[in-house]
Design a protein around this motif. Sequence first.
Motif, PDB file in Angstrom:
ATOM      1  N   ALA A   4       0.840  -1.192   0.000  1.00 43.55           N
ATOM      2  CA  ALA A   4       0.000   0.000   0.000  1.00 43.55           C
ATOM      3  C   ALA A   4       0.881   1.251   0.000  1.00 43.55           C
ATOM      4  O   ALA A   4       1.878   1.321   0.727  1.00 43.55           O
ATOM      5  N   SER A  15      -7.790   0.747   2.500  1.00 44.59           N
ATOM      6  CA  SER A  15      -8.539  -0.069   1.551  1.00 44.59           C
ATOM      7  C   SER A  15      -8.278   0.443   0.145  1.00 44.59           C
ATOM      8  O   SER A  15      -7.772   1.557  -0.042  1.00 44.59           O
ATOM      9  N   TYR A  16      -8.630  -0.374  -0.859  1.00 39.74           N
ATOM     10  CA  TYR A  16      -8.426   0.080  -2.227  1.00 39.74           C
ATOM     11  C   TYR A  16      -9.587  -0.366  -3.116  1.00 39.74           C
ATOM     12  O   TYR A  16     -10.366  -1.258  -2.760  1.00 39.74           O
ATOM     13  N   ASP A  55      -1.957   5.183  -6.762  1.00 34.13           N
ATOM     14  CA  ASP A  55      -1.001   4.123  -6.452  1.00 34.13           C
ATOM     15  C   ASP A  55       0.364   4.657  -6.034  1.00 34.13           C
ATOM     16  O   ASP A  55       1.224   3.881  -5.612  1.00 34.13           O
ATOM     17  N   ARG A  71      -6.201   2.150  -9.650  1.00 33.25           N
ATOM     18  CA  ARG A  71      -6.488   1.725  -8.291  1.00 33.25           C
ATOM     19  C   ARG A  71      -6.420   2.939  -7.389  1.00 33.25           C
ATOM     20  O   ARG A  71      -5.435   3.665  -7.384  1.00 33.25           O
ATOM     21  N   TRP A  73      -6.875   4.450  -3.354  1.00 30.82           N
ATOM     22  CA  TRP A  73      -6.720   4.028  -1.962  1.00 30.82           C
ATOM     23  C   TRP A  73      -7.439   5.012  -1.043  1.00 30.82           C
ATOM     24  O   TRP A  73      -7.512   6.210  -1.324  1.00 30.82           O
TER      25      TRP A  73
END
Length: 304
Positions: A4, A15-16, A55, A71, A73
Amino acid sequence: MSKAPIPWREGIAPSYLWLPEGEWPSLLAYLQTRFRHLDPQALQQRMAQGELFDDHGQALPVAAPYRVGQRIWYYREVGAETPIPFTETILHQDAHLLVVDKPHFLPMTPGGRFLRETLLHRLRTRLNQPQLTPVHRLDRETAGVVLFCLDPASRGAYQTLFERREVRKVYEAVAPWRDLSWPLTHRSRIEAGDHFMTMQEVAGEPNSETRIELIQRLGSYAWYRLHPHTGRKHQLRVHLAGLGIPIVHDPFYPQVLDDKGDDVSQPLQLLARSIAFTDPLSGEARQFTSQRQLAWLAEDVRPS
């Protein structure tokens, strides 16, 4: 999965979310559609405050475009959590494996209205082990033995035992008495039910199997020992309900009851009593047994 890009916050791992195929005017527009249950203005405010990240750990602005496959986060947020007044017990710990005796009502992992009041968060915080992960799971309502892996590189070896059905699990339950020529083996086909949380038995080739033994009759109820050969979601609860002997205090079977909220006065009378297997790393025969007892085994608790 890569590490992460943002650190833990107050003991909570980030979380992602992967962005799926689709066209959206902006990332915010997608999030407001994806999370309809959240206040759209609150989502916008979180982005304005720099609480969503890419990311590389860079905060995503309110005007960030929508990029398929990206992605993002974030840190999950929930309202005030009512403490669950039951404590887990560690049965075994070594360099790879952690074995825990889970109490009723404690969720395994964060989800829904539970974040800190989960077994995974409690253990990660208690042991200072952010890499701790579950090898398998128990329902929130179920108590008993559950395995975690302390070394991420070892997790696959233990999970493979479950995939190959090389783990011997024994459960206990209290349910209504019915003379069905015990012991018996119940097989059926289990698929998703009408309610999003439930499963159901349907016609077709069986994909689940449980051996059920009578331990002791308790008046109009009985104490049963359950040996699941397969591991379908809610399998034991579905099988006993299908036999006309639903487990005492089951909120889902044979019918879905109203959400009891924070009421913990009627635990599901289902216990993961023991688990046994040959350790894939050491070759050692292992067996772990819960120290808990089902409340209805006490004569002053159950009706006659």
